[in-house]
Design a protein around this motif. Structure first.
Motif, PDB file in Angstrom:
ATOM      1  N   ASP A 207       0.812  -1.212   0.000  1.00  0.00           N
ATOM      2  CA  ASP A 207       0.000   0.000   0.000  1.00  0.00           C
ATOM      3  C   ASP A 207       0.848   1.265   0.000  1.00  0.00           C
ATOM      4  O   ASP A 207       0.321   2.370   0.056  1.00  0.00           O
ATOM      5  CB  ASP A 207      -0.942   0.006   1.204  1.00  0.00           C
TER       6      ASP A 207
ATOM      7  N   THR B 168      -2.455  -3.147  14.454  1.00  0.00           N
ATOM      8  CA  THR B 168      -3.774  -2.796  14.984  1.00  0.00           C
ATOM      9  C   THR B 168      -4.884  -3.518  14.227  1.00  0.00           C
ATOM     10  O   THR B 168      -5.840  -4.009  14.834  1.00  0.00           O
ATOM     11  CB  THR B 168      -3.986  -1.274  14.893  1.00  0.00           C
ATOM     12  N   ALA B 169      -4.757  -3.604  12.910  1.00  0.00           N
ATOM     13  CA  ALA B 169      -5.779  -4.297  12.118  1.00  0.00           C
ATOM     14  C   ALA B 169      -5.807  -5.790  12.447  1.00  0.00           C
ATOM     15  O   ALA B 169      -6.876  -6.378  12.605  1.00  0.00           O
ATOM     16  CB  ALA B 169      -5.511  -4.090  10.629  1.00  0.00           C
TER      17      ALA B 169
ATOM     18  N   ALA C  79       2.950   2.185   2.328  1.00  0.00           N
ATOM     19  CA  ALA C  79       3.297   2.646   3.664  1.00  0.00           C
ATOM     20  C   ALA C  79       4.765   2.364   3.928  1.00  0.00           C
ATOM     21  O   ALA C  79       5.228   1.262   3.724  1.00  0.00           O
ATOM     22  CB  ALA C  79       2.422   1.953   4.704  1.00  0.00           C
TER      23      ALA C  79
ATOM     24  N   THR D 193       7.968  -0.865  13.511  1.00  0.00           N
ATOM     25  CA  THR D 193       6.732  -1.608  13.314  1.00  0.00           C
ATOM     26  C   THR D 193       5.707  -0.730  12.617  1.00  0.00           C
ATOM     27  O   THR D 193       5.572   0.445  12.940  1.00  0.00           O
ATOM     28  CB  THR D 193       6.159  -2.061  14.678  1.00  0.00           C
ATOM     29  N   ARG D 194       4.984  -1.302  11.663  1.00  0.00           N
ATOM     30  CA  ARG D 194       3.856  -0.600  11.059  1.00  0.00           C
ATOM     31  C   ARG D 194       2.653  -0.858  11.953  1.00  0.00           C
ATOM     32  O   ARG D 194       1.995  -1.885  11.881  1.00  0.00           O
ATOM     33  CB  ARG D 194       3.601  -1.133   9.650  1.00  0.00           C
ATOM     34  N   TRP D 195       2.370   0.098  12.843  1.00  0.00           N
ATOM     35  CA  TRP D 195       1.345  -0.102  13.862  1.00  0.00           C
ATOM     36  C   TRP D 195      -0.050  -0.206  13.276  1.00  0.00           C
ATOM     37  O   TRP D 195      -0.937  -0.806  13.898  1.00  0.00           O
ATOM     38  CB  TRP D 195       1.423   1.021  14.897  1.00  0.00           C
ATOM     39  N   GLY D 196      -0.285   0.341  12.106  1.00  0.00           N
ATOM     40  CA  GLY D 196      -1.599   0.194  11.483  1.00  0.00           C
ATOM     41  C   GLY D 196      -1.894  -1.262  11.142  1.00  0.00           C
ATOM     42  O   GLY D 196      -3.011  -1.742  11.326  1.00  0.00           O
ATOM     43  N   VAL D 197      -0.878  -1.983  10.670  1.00  0.00           N
ATOM     44  CA  VAL D 197      -1.055  -3.390  10.336  1.00  0.00           C
ATOM     45  C   VAL D 197      -1.272  -4.202  11.600  1.00  0.00           C
ATOM     46  O   VAL D 197      -2.154  -5.067  11.667  1.00  0.00           O
ATOM     47  CB  VAL D 197       0.171  -3.913   9.549  1.00  0.00           C
TER      48      VAL D 197
END
Length: 51
Positions: free
Chosen positions: A12, A27-28, A14, A21-25
């Motif tokens: 995507d 969190t999802a 990002a 860490t990609r916190w959006g991933v």
């Protein structure tokens, strides 16, 4: 595909620096199942109260 300098890019677009860490991933992955379980429990509680 071209690599970005000083970081990593996902599908995507990002970007996250190395070691971050990609916190959006995260969190999802953790949040969506938790929301589904909470919604199920809430619907069950409403069903029990209404019945």
């Amino acid at each position: 595909m071209s690599a970005t300098q000083g970081g990593m890019a996902g599908a995507d677009g990002a970007e996250a620096p190395p070691g971050r860490t990609r916190w959006g991933v995260v969190t999802a992955i953790l949040g969506l199942p938790a929301l589904a379980v909470c919604a199920f429990l809430l619907m069950t509680a409403v069903w029990v109260v209404v019945s």
